[in-house]
Design a protein around this motif. Structure first.
Motif, mmCIF file in Angstrom:
data_model
loop_
_atom_site.group_PDB
_atom_site.id
_atom_site.type_symbol
_atom_site.label_atom_id
_atom_site.label_comp_id
_atom_site.label_asym_id
_atom_site.label_seq_id
_atom_site.Cartn_x
_atom_site.Cartn_y
_atom_site.Cartn_z
ATOM 1 N N LYS A 1 0.851 -1.184 0.000
ATOM 2 C CA LYS A 1 0.000 0.000 0.000
ATOM 3 C C LYS A 1 0.892 1.241 0.000
ATOM 4 C CE LYS A 1 -3.823 -1.934 2.773
ATOM 5 N NZ LYS A 1 -3.245 -3.255 3.082
ATOM 6 N N TRP A 2 0.376 2.369 -0.534
ATOM 7 C CA TRP A 2 1.154 3.608 -0.488
ATOM 8 C C TRP A 2 0.221 4.812 -0.473
ATOM 9 C CZ3 TRP A 2 0.728 7.161 -4.511
ATOM 10 C CH2 TRP A 2 0.144 6.692 -5.687
ATOM 11 N N ARG A 3 0.771 5.933 0.004
ATOM 12 C CA ARG A 3 0.018 7.185 0.053
ATOM 13 C C ARG A 3 1.020 8.335 0.167
ATOM 14 N NH1 ARG A 3 -2.969 6.037 4.214
ATOM 15 N NH2 ARG A 3 -1.556 6.839 5.792
ATOM 16 N N GLU A 4 0.805 9.393 -0.615
ATOM 17 C CA GLU A 4 1.635 10.596 -0.506
ATOM 18 C C GLU A 4 0.844 11.667 0.223
ATOM 19 O OE1 GLU A 4 4.073 12.010 -3.793
ATOM 20 O OE2 GLU A 4 3.516 10.191 -4.895
ATOM 21 N N ALA A 5 1.208 11.912 1.488
ATOM 22 C CA ALA A 5 0.517 12.917 2.291
ATOM 23 C C ALA A 5 1.481 13.671 3.196
ATOM 24 C CB ALA A 5 -0.578 12.254 3.116
ATOM 25 N N ALA A 6 2.778 13.559 2.945
ATOM 26 C CA ALA A 6 3.799 14.255 3.744
ATOM 27 C C ALA A 6 3.593 14.008 5.238
ATOM 28 C CB ALA A 6 3.796 15.754 3.432
ATOM 29 N N MET B 1 3.883 7.259 2.681
ATOM 30 C CA MET B 1 3.519 6.072 3.427
ATOM 31 C C MET B 1 3.635 4.828 2.563
ATOM 32 S SD MET B 1 1.102 3.540 3.987
ATOM 33 C CE MET B 1 -0.393 4.053 3.161
ATOM 34 N N TYR B 2 4.258 3.786 3.113
ATOM 35 C CA TYR B 2 4.174 2.429 2.597
ATOM 36 C C TYR B 2 3.520 1.594 3.691
ATOM 37 C CZ TYR B 2 7.379 3.016 -1.416
ATOM 38 O OH TYR B 2 7.969 3.379 -2.599
ATOM 39 N N GLY B 3 2.534 0.772 3.317
ATOM 40 C CA GLY B 3 1.829 -0.006 4.325
ATOM 41 C C GLY B 3 1.736 -1.480 3.981
ATOM 42 N N GLU B 4 1.548 -2.280 5.017
ATOM 43 C CA GLU B 4 1.347 -3.717 4.846
ATOM 44 C C GLU B 4 -0.039 -3.998 4.257
ATOM 45 O OE1 GLU B 4 3.564 -6.021 5.292
ATOM 46 O OE2 GLU B 4 5.119 -4.972 6.422
ATOM 47 N N ARG B 5 -0.172 -5.082 3.451
ATOM 48 C CA ARG B 5 0.838 -6.123 3.420
ATOM 49 C C ARG B 5 1.897 -5.807 2.373
ATOM 50 N NH1 ARG B 5 2.636 -10.840 1.206
ATOM 51 N NH2 ARG B 5 3.644 -12.178 2.782
ATOM 52 N N PHE B 6 3.169 -6.038 2.746
ATOM 53 C CA PHE B 6 4.287 -5.954 1.834
ATOM 54 C C PHE B 6 4.548 -7.380 1.358
ATOM 55 C CE2 PHE B 6 9.037 -4.495 1.618
ATOM 56 C CZ PHE B 6 8.961 -4.428 0.241
ATOM 57 N N ASP B 7 4.362 -7.626 0.053
ATOM 58 C CA ASP B 7 4.421 -8.986 -0.484
ATOM 59 C C ASP B 7 5.867 -9.395 -0.756
ATOM 60 O OD1 ASP B 7 3.687 -11.457 -1.467
ATOM 61 O OD2 ASP B 7 3.288 -10.702 -3.489
ATOM 62 N N ILE B 8 6.565 -9.738 0.330
ATOM 63 C CA ILE B 8 7.950 -10.203 0.270
ATOM 64 C C ILE B 8 8.063 -11.464 1.123
ATOM 65 C CG2 ILE B 8 9.042 -7.962 -0.151
ATOM 66 C CD1 ILE B 8 9.514 -7.792 2.914
ATOM 67 N N PRO B 9 9.091 -12.281 0.894
ATOM 68 C CA PRO B 9 9.328 -13.389 1.811
ATOM 69 C C PRO B 9 9.661 -12.851 3.206
ATOM 70 C CG PRO B 9 10.635 -13.626 -0.199
ATOM 71 C CD PRO B 9 10.076 -12.245 -0.210
ATOM 72 N N ALA B 10 9.402 -13.646 4.221
ATOM 73 C CA ALA B 10 9.778 -13.243 5.575
ATOM 74 C C ALA B 10 11.279 -12.964 5.623
ATOM 75 C CB ALA B 10 9.417 -14.335 6.575
ATOM 76 N N PRO B 11 11.695 -11.799 6.126
ATOM 77 C CA PRO B 11 13.118 -11.492 6.173
ATOM 78 C C PRO B 11 13.880 -12.460 7.077
ATOM 79 C CG PRO B 11 11.779 -9.530 6.592
ATOM 80 C CD PRO B 11 10.860 -10.706 6.649
ATOM 81 N N ASP B 12 15.148 -12.663 6.759
ATOM 82 C CA ASP B 12 16.009 -13.415 7.673
ATOM 83 C C ASP B 12 16.100 -12.685 9.007
ATOM 84 O OD1 ASP B 12 16.450 -15.139 5.567
ATOM 85 O OD2 ASP B 12 18.346 -14.203 4.986
#
Length: 246
Positions: free
Chosen positions: A117-122, A151-162
């Motif tokens: 997810k993303w949003r530009e709102a400063a 803003m970047y929001g979950e869900r972030f579609d990446i593998p679980a980080p190490d």
């Protein structure tokens, strides 16, 4: 001395007055200058250079590659992506910044869409250090506050980080995994979220400290180079086996 190559599309700075005022010589120049002051040997490369500034000889001399991209991911030639991918597997560190989550190289290494997810709102962002013993968090307080951020929001579609080093909270309520460590082959990969081009994020001394810490962490070490394929035995053993199909 660790050699860091900072790669940047270098499009927004030349096409958008707001971005050009913040980064008149490009995001890559600000980052490279900050790292140079920390004792790294730095180089820069941009999208519109031949081979995107990343021919084999440059990559062969690069210990850590930092990658900032946004609007022109699909313009990056697959041949260059292949080249960077192989260097990561061979041991080069890769640091993917902000909107580089959609870059061809990051999506290939993750094997997922890397959507979010993303949003530009400063709005305000707080990056909380959730792994304080990690070397990437050296000399960093309990959290980093960014006054204005995309803003970047979950869900972030990446593998679980190490290892997850930073988690962000945004004024609008979302949270996000903002500092993600991975190993791919012999290489270390780190995704670091802050850095939208219309805000002066990379001028922030604490963000610069994080980037220096990441460059040190991601640099190749002097461990052994593994051999692959058919191997001769270390001890004297019977080698006859009629069942082999090789």
């Amino acid at each position: 001395m660790t050699t860091v190559t900072v790669w940047n599309e270098y499009r927004h700075e030349r096409e958008n007055d707001t971005v050009g005022e913040i980064y008149p010589e490009g995001i890559h120049t600000v980052i490279a200058t900050a790292l140079e002051s920390e004792g790294f040997e730095t180089k820069t490369a941009t999208l519109d250079e031949p081979e995107h500034g990343l021919p084999e000889d440059v990559l062969d001399e690069t210990d850590v590659l930092m990658w900032w991209g946004h609007a022109a991911h699909e313009e990056v030639e697959d041949e260059v992506v292949d080249r960077v991918h192989q260097r990561v597997l061979d041991g080069m560190g890769l640091i993917v910044l902000h909107s580089g989550h959609y870059s061809k190289i990051f999506r290939r290494l993750m094997g997922t869409t890397c959507s979010l997810k993303w949003r530009e709102a400063a709005e305000k962002e707080r990056l909380w250090v959730v792994e304080p013993s990690h070397p990437i968090a050296d000399e960093i307080d309990e959290y980093i506050e960014v006054p204005e951020a995309e803003m970047y929001g979950e869900r972030f579609d990446i593998p679980a980080p190490d290892t997850l080093v930073f988690t962000s909270w945004f004024e609008g309520g979302e949270v996000f995994r903002s500092g993600c460590c991975y190993r791919r082959g012999n290489g270390r990969v780190f995704y670091f979220r802050p850095g939208h081009e219309t805000y002066p994020v990379y001028h922030d001394e604490t963000i610069q400290r994080v980037l220096a810490n990441v460059a040190s962490w991601a640099a190749p070490n002097d461990g052994p180079t593994p051999d692959f394929g058919n191997a001769e035995p270390l001890e004297d053993i019977e080698m006859t086996d009629d069942r082999s199909v090789h």
